[in-house]
Design an enzyme around this catalytic site. Structure first.
Site, mmCIF file in Angstrom:
data_model
loop_
_atom_site.group_PDB
_atom_site.id
_atom_site.type_symbol
_atom_site.label_atom_id
_atom_site.label_comp_id
_atom_site.label_asym_id
_atom_site.label_seq_id
_atom_site.Cartn_x
_atom_site.Cartn_y
_atom_site.Cartn_z
ATOM 1 N N ASP A 114 9.604 1.568 5.843
ATOM 2 C CA ASP A 114 10.653 0.940 6.644
ATOM 3 C C ASP A 114 11.410 1.954 7.489
ATOM 4 O O ASP A 114 11.654 1.753 8.673
ATOM 5 C CB ASP A 114 11.651 0.220 5.727
ATOM 6 C CG ASP A 114 10.993 -0.877 4.922
ATOM 7 O OD1 ASP A 114 9.808 -1.162 5.177
ATOM 8 O OD2 ASP A 114 11.657 -1.442 4.031
ATOM 9 N N THR A 152 0.824 -1.208 0.000
ATOM 10 C CA THR A 152 0.000 0.000 0.000
ATOM 11 C C THR A 152 0.859 1.259 0.000
ATOM 12 O O THR A 152 0.376 2.326 -0.356
ATOM 13 C CB THR A 152 -0.900 0.045 1.254
ATOM 14 O OG1 THR A 152 -0.065 -0.234 2.385
ATOM 15 C CG2 THR A 152 -2.017 -0.971 1.187
ATOM 16 N N ASP A 153 2.140 1.129 0.376
ATOM 17 C CA ASP A 153 2.906 2.355 0.630
ATOM 18 C C ASP A 153 3.224 3.124 -0.658
ATOM 19 O O ASP A 153 3.309 4.335 -0.638
ATOM 20 C CB ASP A 153 4.160 2.109 1.484
ATOM 21 C CG ASP A 153 5.194 1.200 0.848
ATOM 22 O OD1 ASP A 153 4.875 0.514 -0.142
ATOM 23 O OD2 ASP A 153 6.331 1.180 1.356
ATOM 24 N N TYR A 188 8.158 -6.909 -8.283
ATOM 25 C CA TYR A 188 7.796 -5.707 -7.516
ATOM 26 C C TYR A 188 7.546 -4.550 -8.476
ATOM 27 O O TYR A 188 6.534 -3.841 -8.380
ATOM 28 C CB TYR A 188 8.933 -5.371 -6.542
ATOM 29 C CG TYR A 188 8.745 -4.106 -5.723
ATOM 30 C CD1 TYR A 188 8.058 -4.129 -4.516
ATOM 31 C CD2 TYR A 188 9.275 -2.891 -6.149
ATOM 32 C CE1 TYR A 188 7.901 -2.980 -3.757
ATOM 33 C CE2 TYR A 188 9.125 -1.735 -5.399
ATOM 34 C CZ TYR A 188 8.441 -1.782 -4.208
ATOM 35 O OH TYR A 188 8.286 -0.642 -3.467
ATOM 36 N N GLY A 223 13.120 -9.517 4.913
ATOM 37 C CA GLY A 223 11.935 -8.658 4.879
ATOM 38 C C GLY A 223 11.709 -7.941 6.201
ATOM 39 O O GLY A 223 10.614 -7.467 6.482
ATOM 40 N N SER A 253 18.116 -2.997 6.245
ATOM 41 C CA SER A 253 18.681 -1.839 5.548
ATOM 42 C C SER A 253 18.205 -0.533 6.184
ATOM 43 O O SER A 253 18.993 0.386 6.396
ATOM 44 C CB SER A 253 18.339 -1.880 4.058
ATOM 45 O OG SER A 253 16.949 -1.840 3.848
ATOM 46 N N SER A 266 31.581 -2.708 9.741
ATOM 47 C CA SER A 266 30.469 -3.499 10.258
ATOM 48 C C SER A 266 31.011 -4.758 10.912
ATOM 49 O O SER A 266 31.838 -5.458 10.320
ATOM 50 C CB SER A 266 29.503 -3.885 9.140
ATOM 51 O OG SER A 266 28.594 -4.860 9.611
HETATM 52 P P1 ADP Z 1 16.208 -6.156 4.284
HETATM 53 O O1 ADP Z 1 16.175 -4.681 4.505
HETATM 54 O O2 ADP Z 1 14.856 -6.739 4.063
HETATM 55 O O3 ADP Z 1 16.936 -6.891 5.360
HETATM 56 P P2 ADP Z 1 17.719 -5.351 2.007
HETATM 57 O O4 ADP Z 1 18.173 -6.069 0.790
HETATM 58 O O5 ADP Z 1 16.888 -4.133 1.845
HETATM 59 O O6 ADP Z 1 16.997 -6.423 2.929
HETATM 60 O O7 ADP Z 1 18.999 -4.917 2.843
HETATM 61 C C1 ADP Z 1 19.976 -5.863 3.174
HETATM 62 C C2 ADP Z 1 21.346 -5.253 2.949
HETATM 63 O O8 ADP Z 1 21.612 -4.256 3.960
HETATM 64 C C3 ADP Z 1 22.486 -6.236 3.103
HETATM 65 O O9 ADP Z 1 22.709 -6.927 1.893
HETATM 66 C C4 ADP Z 1 23.650 -5.309 3.447
HETATM 67 O O10 ADP Z 1 24.149 -4.666 2.283
HETATM 68 C C5 ADP Z 1 22.966 -4.255 4.307
HETATM 69 N N1 ADP Z 1 23.091 -4.617 5.718
HETATM 70 C C6 ADP Z 1 22.100 -4.987 6.562
HETATM 71 N N2 ADP Z 1 22.589 -5.228 7.811
HETATM 72 C C7 ADP Z 1 23.907 -5.008 7.757
HETATM 73 C C8 ADP Z 1 24.996 -5.091 8.702
HETATM 74 N N3 ADP Z 1 24.773 -5.462 9.958
HETATM 75 N N4 ADP Z 1 26.231 -4.760 8.274
HETATM 76 C C9 ADP Z 1 26.444 -4.396 7.005
HETATM 77 N N5 ADP Z 1 25.488 -4.311 6.069
HETATM 78 C C10 ADP Z 1 24.242 -4.610 6.415
HETATM 79 MG MG MG Z 2 15.476 -3.258 3.080
#
Ligand code: ADP
Ligand code: MG
Length: 387
Positions: free
Chosen positions: A175, A35-36, A227, A127, A131, A67
């Site tokens: 999000d 919906t967003d 999507y 999901g 991110s 990280s």
């Molecule tokens: P979601 O947001 O659903 O988990 P996304 O594909 O939007 O999936 O985001 C995932 C991406 O965010 C990872 O592939 C990485 O690039 C980044 N990410 C998430 N958590 C971390 C972390 N702890 N350290 C580094 N990168 C991260």
């Molecule tokens: Mg994401």
């Protein structure tokens, strides 16, 4: 993992103590899916899983990123010059935090550099918005340290811009807003048109209820293209109906709207989902406000059927979670997030958690699938400073 550990690791990496440590959660969407980008309603709540960031300012135009969860470089520290940050210049994880710095600077806020060490317990790619947790924790830290003092919803907008433009991922605003604005014991009723929001009491624990997140750990490869197709189909529906966005079609007018779409069968299905889903969000809000938490179960399940049959973004693994949980006595269940894998949520009596979890594991094993990861998610605090 706590603030102290993250600060300690920062000190090991950069040789000084961080100026502070911040936290931002992942989220799960209770109801309001797809919906967003139709200017509609969503209702996420924050997970107990968080990204933590230890951060200090720099004055030399350098951004250093590390990280705990992902390697890179010789010591794992990535060093970037702020004046070279440009959209799509980076397809590493560092694009998320670098994109936030870029977006803040683009918006006119003076950021002269930072040292960052991150550590997150939000599962990635499930999901659950790992991110957004990453973006929001950086945005909040820099906002605090550099002092613009931006409202939370504006920080969320900047994070969305970082993800859309800098990273290049076409996501909505839910999000980042969830991570920035959610409150413990509440779900966030968010109108994605104007970002107006209301905290809706959702104190599962007090009512003897639990919400399980069931991460199927599958991600079907075609999800990105699908999507885009759904988004384009929704825009087509709005154009055919002569409205700015599908949000503008009231639920009471749904049948008439569908009749006007005639034999555009694909568009009919997409419109029916979006318009009925907005209505489901409003129904969940009024049920929760009247204290009837158990009654939201069937509304969640109805939402799953709509995503499966009309919007067609479910997959066998998600359907298996929902069907099995309901058979095992859950009050309601649905896929959550974009679909084609990722996670489902299950609302259940606290006393039935073990039975539902076991039934789900057994069903996956019987189908030759790796059992999903199941955890409880009580509505947790949004982004905040820890030290
Ligand atoms: P979601 O947001 O659903 O988990 P996304 O594909 O939007 O999936 O985001 C995932 C991406 O965010 C990872 O592939 C990485 O690039 C980044 N990410 C998430 N958590 C971390 C972390 N702890 N350290 C580094 N990168 C991260
Ligand atoms: Mg994401």
């Amino acid at each position: 993992m706590g603030a102290e550990q993250v600060a300690e690791r920062f000190t090991q990496l950069y040789g000084t103590e961080p100026e502070g440590v911040w936290a931002a959660p992942g989220r799960v969407n209770l109801i309001g899916e797809h919906t967003d980008y139709n200017d509609g309603f969503v209702m996420p709540f924050a997970l107990p899983h968080q990204a933590l960031a230890a951060v200090s300012r720099r004055t030399d135009g350098v951004l250093r990123l590390h990280s705990a969860d992902i390697g890179g470089g010789s010591d794992g520290v990535t060093e970037l010059r702020l004046d070279t940050l440009a959209p799509r210049s980076d397809d590493n994880w560092t694009a998320y935090p670098a994109g936030v710095v870029w977006a803040l600077r683009e918006a006119g806020h003076e950021i002269t550099g930072a040292d960052v060490h991150l550590s997150s317990t939000v599962p990635t790619g499930a999901g659950l918005s790992s991110s957004a947790a990453l973006e929001v924790v950086i945005a909040l830290a820099l906002d605090d340290l550099y002092g613009p003092g931006l409202p939370r919803r504006q920080l969320a907008r900047l994070c969305q811009r970082a993800e859309n433009v800098y990273v290049g991922a076409p996501t909505g605003i839910m999000d980042q807003t969830a991570s920035a604005c959610c409150a413990q014991g509440h779900a966030l009723f968010l109108d994605t048109r104007d970002l107006s929001q209301r905290q809706i009491p959702f104190d599962l624990a007090a009512e003897g209820l639990r919400l399980l997140v069931v991460d199927t750990q599958v991600k079907h490869a075609h999800s990105g293209g699908e999507y885009g197709k759904r988004r384009a189909g929704c825009e087509q529906g709005a154009a055919l109906l002569g409205v700015g966005a599908l949000r503008d079609v009231p639920y009471a007018d749904l049948d008439a709207a569908l009749a006007r779409l005639g034999d555009e069968e694909e568009v009919v299905r997409l419109v029916r989902h979006v318009v009925s889903e907005n209505d489901r969000v409003e129904r969940v809000v009024s049920l929760l406000r009247s204290g009837d938490t158990r009654a939201i179960g069937p509304v969640l399940t109805e939402g799953h059927a709509s995503l499966r049959d009309d919007f067609r973004v479910s997959c066998p693994e998600l359907d298996l979670v929902v069907d099995t949980a309901l058979t095992a006595g859950a009050l309601g269940a649905r896929m959550t997030g974009g679909g084609f894998g990722g996670s489902a949520i299950v609302l259940t009596e606290a006393a039935d958690v073990d039975a539902v979890t076991k039934a789900t594991e057994e069903a996956f094993t019987a189908s030759g699938l790796t059992p999903p990861r199941v955890f409880e998610a009580l509505p947790s605090p949004g982004a905040h400073r820890l030290t």
